[in-house]
Design an enzyme around this catalytic site. Structure first.
Site, PDB file in Angstrom:
ATOM      1  N   LYS A   1       3.634  10.493   8.492  1.00  0.00           N
ATOM      2  CA  LYS A   1       3.072   9.992   9.744  1.00  0.00           C
ATOM      3  C   LYS A   1       3.864  10.434  10.978  1.00  0.00           C
ATOM      4  CE  LYS A   1       0.559   5.928   7.985  1.00  0.00           C
ATOM      5  NZ  LYS A   1      -0.779   6.246   8.476  1.00  0.00           N
TER       6      LYS A   1
ATOM      7  N   ASP B   1       9.309   2.928   0.838  1.00  0.00           N
ATOM      8  CA  ASP B   1       8.209   3.635   1.491  1.00  0.00           C
ATOM      9  C   ASP B   1       8.334   3.434   2.999  1.00  0.00           C
ATOM     10  OD1 ASP B   1       5.785   4.360   2.650  1.00  0.00           O
ATOM     11  OD2 ASP B   1       4.587   3.666   0.964  1.00  0.00           O
TER      12      ASP B   1
ATOM     13  N   PHE C   1       0.850  -1.193   0.000  1.00  0.00           N
ATOM     14  CA  PHE C   1       0.000   0.000   0.000  1.00  0.00           C
ATOM     15  C   PHE C   1       0.885   1.242   0.000  1.00  0.00           C
ATOM     16  CE2 PHE C   1      -2.210   3.439   2.218  1.00  0.00           C
ATOM     17  CZ  PHE C   1      -3.401   3.491   1.522  1.00  0.00           C
TER      18      PHE C   1
END
Length: 420
Positions: free
Chosen positions: A260, A231, A147
């Site tokens: 994040k 990522d 994802f």
């Protein structure tokens, strides 16, 4: 007004005012402090999801609050026609923590999706801009079930067909492979511009890559002239016990994306490049009005400095090991195993009841997440201690018992550990 009436009111408001891109909201939280949240009725919950690996220092941490207050009273936004001290300070700090060296460069956005959009464009620039006279590189490789975001660009490199289906056709040129060295060896050639990798697939259920995958990926991408783009949106900022998860493998990628946890709750994302990859962007190829704004960069620097000062990388490592060991010894018939690194943990269940466990946990005052039907995900603040761990184990055990009881499963008594 009863609690039920209050709940019905805010749920009705949410349904009326918010786009229905998500399922019904599970609670209405009004404040937070440390590892705890309070709902509209004043009930306290232990937060072991952390905004999905976002609130690195917990809620309303004094360092976070002070950084926002000070910077908001000084300068919040000027646009990227100009530089600011906070922007340059954070860029230098991220390069240092990532080990990007002097050649490293940083692009700022406002989210993980924006960081990955920038990385996608970096890959395309590498594929098209062959300054050595070679042929173009039209292929981009990504991993199945990974994802990377929900925007059209990041969705194109997200290996989840069910998420892509409503928005077809995708941006062309992306191919998905199994997460094995053998699959990568079979797929890669000199026409590949980049390989996108999550070191731990968080949304897939906290699934780690096979041992040695990143090392092999670095060797193969380098041999074929492709970029290795990692990522680190969910795994960065100390979450796994290193500043970035790729550092556990001892490799140097061409680029990483972060978001994040670096902002501790403030929206910010970044692309960090290594070596020659930093030269691919040129004026006009990408941009963001709010990217790298003084407010966001000041807060992120303060958060990262506090993680460093408080040695929260060590705490993530030790608390993660402590939690996994304790969870596996709860004696619940629902628990199969745990996986992950540091304080990004997946609890694998023997039955597809993760949603029920999450709902039961919330009833008992604990916030966790169902990454999929048979995995409960934990991503608490990096500064949790014995008090929070003990409370979590108590509440989680109650939630597991509630669900196991509904399934008529017999719990296994725990065996006292040998003090030696």
């Amino acid at each position: 007004m009863t609690d039920t009436t209050t709940q019905a009111r805010w749920q009705e408001d949410a349904s009326r005012h918010l786009v229905r891109n998500a399922s019904d909201r599970l609670a209405m939280f009004t404040r937070g402090e440390g590892a705890y949240l309070w709902d509209q009725d004043g009930r306290r919950y232990l937060d072991f999801l952390g905004g999905i690996a976002v609130t690195s220092l917990g809620h309303a941490h004094p360092v976070f609050v002070d950084a926002i207050s000070r910077q908001a009273a000084t300068l919040a936004q000027v646009s990227n026609f100009f530089a600011t001290p906070t922007q340059l300070e954070l860029a230098a700090l991220l390069k240092e923590l990532a080990g990007a060296g002097d050649a490293g460069r940083v692009y700022f956005g406002n989210s993980g999706a924006e960081a990955n959009e920038a990385a996608f464009k970096l890959a395309r620039l590498h594929g098209a801009a062959d300054r050595n006279g070679g042929s173009a590189r039209p292929r981009i490789l990504a991993l199945k079930n990974a994802f990377h975001g929900r925007t059209m660009g990041t969705l194109a490199i997200t290996g989840k067909p069910s998420m892509q289906e409503p928005f077809l056709p995708m941006i062309p040129g992306v191919e998905f492979i199994d997460s094995t060295v053998e699959a990568l060896e079979a797929a890669i050639d000199d026409r590949v511009a980049a390989l996108f990798v999550e070191p731990i697939k968080g949304e897939a259920g906290v699934v780690e890559l096979p041992e040695g995958f990143l090392v092999a990926a670095r060797e193969l991408t380098r041999a074929h002239g492709a970029l290795l783009i990692i990522d680190e949106i969910q795994t960065g900022a100390g979450r796994t016990g290193a500043w970035f998860a790729f550092q556990h493998s001892g490799i140097v990628p061409d680029a990483i994306t972060v978001a994040k946890g670096i902002g501790g709750g403030f929206p910010i994302g970044a692309l960090i490049t290594f070596g020659d990859a930093g030269d691919l962007f040129y004026p006009g190829t990408h941009g963001s009005t709010f990217g790298g704004n003084p407010l966001g960069t000041a807060v992120a620097t303060a958060v990262l400095r506090e993680i460093e000062r408080a040695d929260l990388l060590t705490n993530a490592t030790e608390r993660g090991a402590q939690l996994r060991h304790a969870i596996e010894n709860l004696g619940s018939p629902l628990i199969e195993s745990t996986r992950g690194q540091g304080l990004l943990i997946g609890v694998s269940l023997r039955h597809p009841v993760a949603g029920a466990v999450v709902a039961a946990a919330q009833q008992h005052g604990l916030i966790v997440n169902a990454a999929n039907d048979d995995t409960v995900r934990l991503a608490p603040a990096l500064n949790i201690g014995d008090v929070e761990v003990d409370e979590f184990l108590d509440l989680f055990a109650r939630a597991l018992h509630t669900v196991a009881d509904s399934l008529l499963l017999e719990e296994t008594p725990t065996t006292p550990e040998d003090p030696a």
